[in-house]
Design a protein around this motif. Structure first.
Motif, PDB file in Angstrom:
ATOM      1  N   ARG A 231       0.855  -1.193   0.000  1.00  0.00           N
ATOM      2  CA  ARG A 231       0.000   0.000   0.000  1.00  0.00           C
ATOM      3  C   ARG A 231       0.887   1.237   0.000  1.00  0.00           C
ATOM      4  NH1 ARG A 231      -4.257   1.012   4.846  1.00  0.00           N
ATOM      5  NH2 ARG A 231      -5.118  -0.912   3.975  1.00  0.00           N
TER       6      ARG A 231
ATOM      7  N   ALA B 287       1.747   3.843 -12.478  1.00  0.00           N
ATOM      8  CA  ALA B 287       1.620   4.448 -11.151  1.00  0.00           C
ATOM      9  C   ALA B 287       2.793   3.945 -10.328  1.00  0.00           C
ATOM     10  CB  ALA B 287       0.298   4.041 -10.511  1.00  0.00           C
TER      11      ALA B 287
ATOM     12  N   VAL C 174      -4.818  -4.217  -8.584  1.00  0.00           N
ATOM     13  CA  VAL C 174      -4.675  -2.920  -7.928  1.00  0.00           C
ATOM     14  C   VAL C 174      -6.027  -2.499  -7.370  1.00  0.00           C
ATOM     15  CG1 VAL C 174      -4.005  -0.506  -8.227  1.00  0.00           C
ATOM     16  CG2 VAL C 174      -2.842  -2.304  -9.536  1.00  0.00           C
ATOM     17  N   ARG C 175      -6.031  -2.098  -6.116  1.00  0.00           N
ATOM     18  CA  ARG C 175      -7.247  -1.614  -5.478  1.00  0.00           C
ATOM     19  C   ARG C 175      -7.096  -0.113  -5.239  1.00  0.00           C
ATOM     20  NH1 ARG C 175      -6.805  -6.894  -4.209  1.00  0.00           N
ATOM     21  NH2 ARG C 175      -8.755  -8.058  -4.099  1.00  0.00           N
ATOM     22  N   LEU C 176      -8.023   0.640  -5.836  1.00  0.00           N
ATOM     23  CA  LEU C 176      -7.999   2.085  -5.693  1.00  0.00           C
ATOM     24  C   LEU C 176      -8.793   2.497  -4.467  1.00  0.00           C
ATOM     25  CD1 LEU C 176      -8.573   3.204  -9.396  1.00  0.00           C
ATOM     26  CD2 LEU C 176      -6.455   2.456  -8.279  1.00  0.00           C
ATOM     27  N   ASP C 177      -8.607   3.745  -4.070  1.00  0.00           N
ATOM     28  CA  ASP C 177      -9.281   4.232  -2.875  1.00  0.00           C
ATOM     29  C   ASP C 177     -10.769   4.464  -3.087  1.00  0.00           C
ATOM     30  OD1 ASP C 177      -8.886   6.347  -4.593  1.00  0.00           O
ATOM     31  OD2 ASP C 177      -7.791   7.597  -3.164  1.00  0.00           O
ATOM     32  N   ASP C 178     -11.270   4.304  -4.316  1.00  0.00           N
ATOM     33  CA  ASP C 178     -12.704   4.419  -4.562  1.00  0.00           C
ATOM     34  C   ASP C 178     -13.384   3.049  -4.622  1.00  0.00           C
ATOM     35  OD1 ASP C 178     -11.878   3.363  -6.976  1.00  0.00           O
ATOM     36  OD2 ASP C 178     -12.545   5.060  -8.199  1.00  0.00           O
TER      37      ASP C 178
ATOM     38  N   SER D  10     -12.436   0.536  -6.671  1.00  0.00           N
ATOM     39  CA  SER D  10     -12.196  -0.151  -7.939  1.00  0.00           C
ATOM     40  C   SER D  10     -11.090  -1.188  -7.794  1.00  0.00           C
ATOM     41  CB  SER D  10     -11.790   0.855  -9.018  1.00  0.00           C
ATOM     42  OG  SER D  10     -12.771   1.846  -9.186  1.00  0.00           O
TER      43      SER D  10
ATOM     44  N   TRP E 226      -7.604   1.275 -18.040  1.00  0.00           N
ATOM     45  CA  TRP E 226      -7.983   2.324 -17.088  1.00  0.00           C
ATOM     46  C   TRP E 226      -7.178   3.570 -17.398  1.00  0.00           C
ATOM     47  CZ3 TRP E 226      -5.963   5.641 -13.466  1.00  0.00           C
ATOM     48  CH2 TRP E 226      -6.860   6.195 -12.538  1.00  0.00           C
TER      49      TRP E 226
ATOM     50  N   LEU F  76      -3.849   9.403 -10.776  1.00  0.00           N
ATOM     51  CA  LEU F  76      -3.692   8.737  -9.484  1.00  0.00           C
ATOM     52  C   LEU F  76      -2.691   9.439  -8.573  1.00  0.00           C
ATOM     53  CD1 LEU F  76      -3.613   4.961 -10.497  1.00  0.00           C
ATOM     54  CD2 LEU F  76      -5.466   6.189  -9.354  1.00  0.00           C
TER      55      LEU F  76
ATOM     56  N   ARG G 127      -2.846   9.743  -4.628  1.00  0.00           N
ATOM     57  CA  ARG G 127      -3.870   8.846  -4.095  1.00  0.00           C
ATOM     58  C   ARG G 127      -3.223   7.574  -3.530  1.00  0.00           C
ATOM     59  NH1 ARG G 127      -8.371   8.375  -8.747  1.00  0.00           N
ATOM     60  NH2 ARG G 127      -9.209   6.811  -7.268  1.00  0.00           N
TER      61      ARG G 127
ATOM     62  N   ILE H  95      -3.143   3.653  -3.047  1.00  0.00           N
ATOM     63  CA  ILE H  95      -3.608   2.445  -3.710  1.00  0.00           C
ATOM     64  C   ILE H  95      -2.949   1.232  -3.059  1.00  0.00           C
ATOM     65  CG2 ILE H  95      -3.931   3.675  -5.889  1.00  0.00           C
ATOM     66  CD1 ILE H  95      -1.438   2.239  -6.970  1.00  0.00           C
TER      67      ILE H  95
END
Length: 330
Positions: free
Chosen positions: A190, A208, A227-231, A233, A261, A265, A268, A270
């Motif tokens: 992370r 990224a 990859v896990r985004l903060d929204d 996704s 995608w 980013l 942010r 991730i």
């Protein structure tokens, strides 16, 4: 879940069942300890807590050690919360605490600060100056403060005892699947997306970039990742973890290309889970060769991820319980 970093545990959490340990990685063995605490707490109508240390004692006593963390403290806390714990207590580990006798640690920390009713630990847990206290001492000293002590036996499999050391060995040996089997989820880094050299964008593969910080360094190379985004996704991708031998000067970084995608980013947070090791880092003959190789890596990563079932993460707002995290659909 309440997160307590200083001061005494509030009244409504006192008398709880407290799982005590470092819990780096929060692997299957750690989950057995915390699971026992949670089960006893629910059976007795008590709060369920985890008490852990920051930094890891090894980081204090051996500052020369290479980075070794499997999880950051925020990751651990998120995993505890997803597991169903009511509160986590982060004990600042410094030289003053390290100088506590076993008796002082139980009296000052477990009794006075945390107000534990029951303490649960693994069979190999030690505490106090020069590791003078063990589980037998914890039971003996705790009894004088009205604290019961439970010990959970080590969890093993065909390869031996499940341990953070075994997981680190698997990651260094480029076997993230074996590490994931012990963690019950993929090893996940992370971090905050930083600006890089932007060479990938020039080549048609924008990335990224994450600094590796205190994380263990797995085998350098190219990985199929999710990859896990903060929204919330979840996006498939391919990543290079290492020193980028094609770029001068070499710089250690995790570079991730997200498939299908686009967006900004930078800044942010991730999570990048390492699912499949594809190949080691190579120094290629020029940028054209690098472009062709990245394209081939993307194809290989897509194929590899097609056979890897996604998992949920505690990082997501709706992260499912780690007690059933392995193999959960995304």
């Amino acid at each position: 879940m309440e997160r307590i970093f200083s001061g005494a545990v509030p009244r409504h959490l006192r008398g709880g069942v407290v799982a005590l340990g470092n819990f780096d990685g929060f692997h299957r063995g750690h989950q057995a300890v915390v699971g026992h605490a949670l089960d006893r707490a629910r059976a007795e109508g008590r709060p369920a807590l985890v008490a852990t240390f920051d930094p890891h004692p090894a980081a204090l006593f051996r500052p020369d050690l290479p980075p070794f963390a499997l999880t950051t403290t925020p990751q651990k806390l998120d995993l505890f919360e997803a597991f169903g714990i009511d509160a986590a207590v982060v004990i600042a580990f410094d030289r003053a605490l390290a100088a506590h006798s076993a008796e002082a640690f139980v009296g000052d920390q477990l009794a006075a600060q945390i107000g534990a009713g029951v303490v649960v630990s693994g069979a190999d847990f030690t505490f106090g100056v020069r590791r003078s206290g063990d589980t037998a001492a914890l039971a003996r000293i705790g009894a004088g403060h009205g604290i019961a002590a439970d010990v959970v036996a080590a969890v093993g499999d065909a390869g031996g005892i499940v341990s953070s050391s075994r997981i680190r060995d698997h990651l260094r040996a480029a076997d993230p699947a074996a590490a994931a089997a012990l963690l019950t989820r993929p090893f996940t880094i992370r971090g905050v997306v930083e600006h890089g050299a932007k060479l990938g964008r020039t080549l048609g593969f924008p990335t990224a970039n994450l600094a590796l910080g205190g994380y263990l360094r797995p085998a350098y190379g190219v990985y199929a990742v999710r990859v896990r985004l903060d929204d919330g996704s979840v996006i498939d991708g391919v990543a290079n973890l290492g020193i980028r031998p094609m770029i001068d000067p070499p710089l250690e970084v995790l570079e991730v290309n997200l498939f299908d995608w686009s967006g900004d980013l930078y800044g942010r947070t991730i999570e990048v889970e390492l699912d499949v090791f594809l190949r080691p880092e190579w120094k290629l003959d020029g940028l054209d060769a690098l472009t062709r190789q990245i394209a081939a890596d993307c194809v290989a990563a897509r194929a590899a991820l097609a056979s890897v079932k996604p998992t949920r993460s505690a990082f997501l707002p709706d992260g499912s319980s780690v007690r059933a995290i392995s193999g959960c659909p995304s």
